[in-house]
Scaffold this active site. Structure first.
Site, short mmCIF file in Angstrom:
data_model
loop_
_atom_site.label_atom_id
_atom_site.label_comp_id
_atom_site.label_asym_id
_atom_site.label_seq_id
_atom_site.Cartn_x
_atom_site.Cartn_y
_atom_site.Cartn_z
N HIS A 33 -2.58 3.29 -5.44
CA HIS A 33 -1.36 3.47 -6.23
C HIS A 33 -1.32 4.87 -6.86
CE1 HIS A 33 2.01 1.85 -8.74
NE2 HIS A 33 1.62 2.86 -9.52
N GLU A 34 -2.39 5.23 -7.55
CA GLU A 34 -2.42 6.53 -8.22
C GLU A 34 -2.52 7.68 -7.22
OE1 GLU A 34 -1.57 6.72 -11.16
OE2 GLU A 34 -1.81 4.62 -11.72
N HIS A 37 0.98 8.68 -6.08
CA HIS A 37 1.64 9.61 -7.01
C HIS A 37 1.07 11.02 -6.85
CE1 HIS A 37 3.83 6.54 -9.16
NE2 HIS A 37 2.73 5.93 -9.58
N ASP A 115 7.45 2.95 -13.47
CA ASP A 115 7.92 3.97 -12.52
C ASP A 115 9.37 3.68 -12.11
OD1 ASP A 115 5.35 5.10 -12.52
OD2 ASP A 115 4.70 3.79 -10.89
#
Length: 234
Positions: A33-34, A37, A115
């Site tokens: 997930h990170e 980004h 988000d």
């Protein structure tokens, strides 16, 4: 020193650092997930450069974060370009996009809830306040009339129901376009995404310069990111 200053900023904005995750499945999911980004911060042409990405949980309920270094001149002037806003929306969708690319639609988590809120707010402002959609150069909402997501529901709208439907369509079109771009970039650079996640799980935090060097081994960095990397090595 600078390390203590950055740690203090993180404590204020994200909360106190907590014990690193031990659950390997949850840790890997969070890392993807990170990493989603962080990769988009580095691959998109108009994005602000990555400062760091981490999967160390914070006391504020944050599992991890990818942090950018904002352009001070742009922040001070408030002159955000359409290209920057579109990249910002795409970056915000990077975590959800990574989950979809790696784990499939059925396994996406609620981790992207904040988000998605950012995406909705930015896209709506582009449509209703900045004239950055197919509806043209019109200001459909004022600063004092944000009729959105339950805020001030009793206020009178400044436009018709027909226009409200068109606004919703335009907001959704922006979100869908950026979401597809996010997934396309992450699929294209799947090998890099996996490498980033492996390093993130091992180190738990990757600083911006180290991240850009890793990305540069797999693909050409956009000019803005190359300049950032060269500047750090000078």
């Amino acid at each position: 020193a600078m390390t203590e200053i950055e740690d203090a900023i993180d404590r204020i904005t994200a909360g106190m650092a907590m014990t690193p995750l031990m659950d390997s499945k949850k840790k890997r999911l969070l890392a993807y997930h990170e990493a989603g980004h962080a990769m988009l911060m580095t691959l998109l042409e108009h994005a602000d450069p990555l400062n760091k990405v981490t999967i160390i949980p914070r006391s504020g309920g944050i599992g991890g974060f990818a942090q950018s270094v904002f352009d001070e001149d742009m922040v001070d002037s408030g002159l955000y370009t359409r290209a920057w806003l579109m990249d910002r929306i795409t970056i915000a969708l990077g975590g959800r996009a990574a989950e979809e690319v790696i784990f499939g639609d059925a396994e996406v988590t609620v981790g992207a809830r904040q988000d998605i809120q950012v995406v909705a707010n930015l896209a709506r402002e582009m449509v209703t306040r900045y004239g950055m959609s197919d509806l043209g150069l019109v200001a459909l909402e004022s600063d004092n009339n944000a009729v959105f997501l339950g805020r001030d529901l009793m206020q009178t709208s400044e436009y018709s129901e027909e226009m409200a439907v068109q606004i919703d369509h335009q907001v959704r079109a922006i979100a869908v376009r950026c979401h597809e771009q996010a997934k396309e970039l992450l699929r294209k650079h799947r090998d890099l995404l996996d490498a980033v996640v492996d390093l993130l799980i091992e180190q738990e935090t990757i600083e911006g310069d180290e991240f850009r060097k890793l990305v540069a081994k797999y693909t050409e960095l956009p000019a803005k990111q190359q300049k950032e990397l060269v500047g750090s090595e000078a």
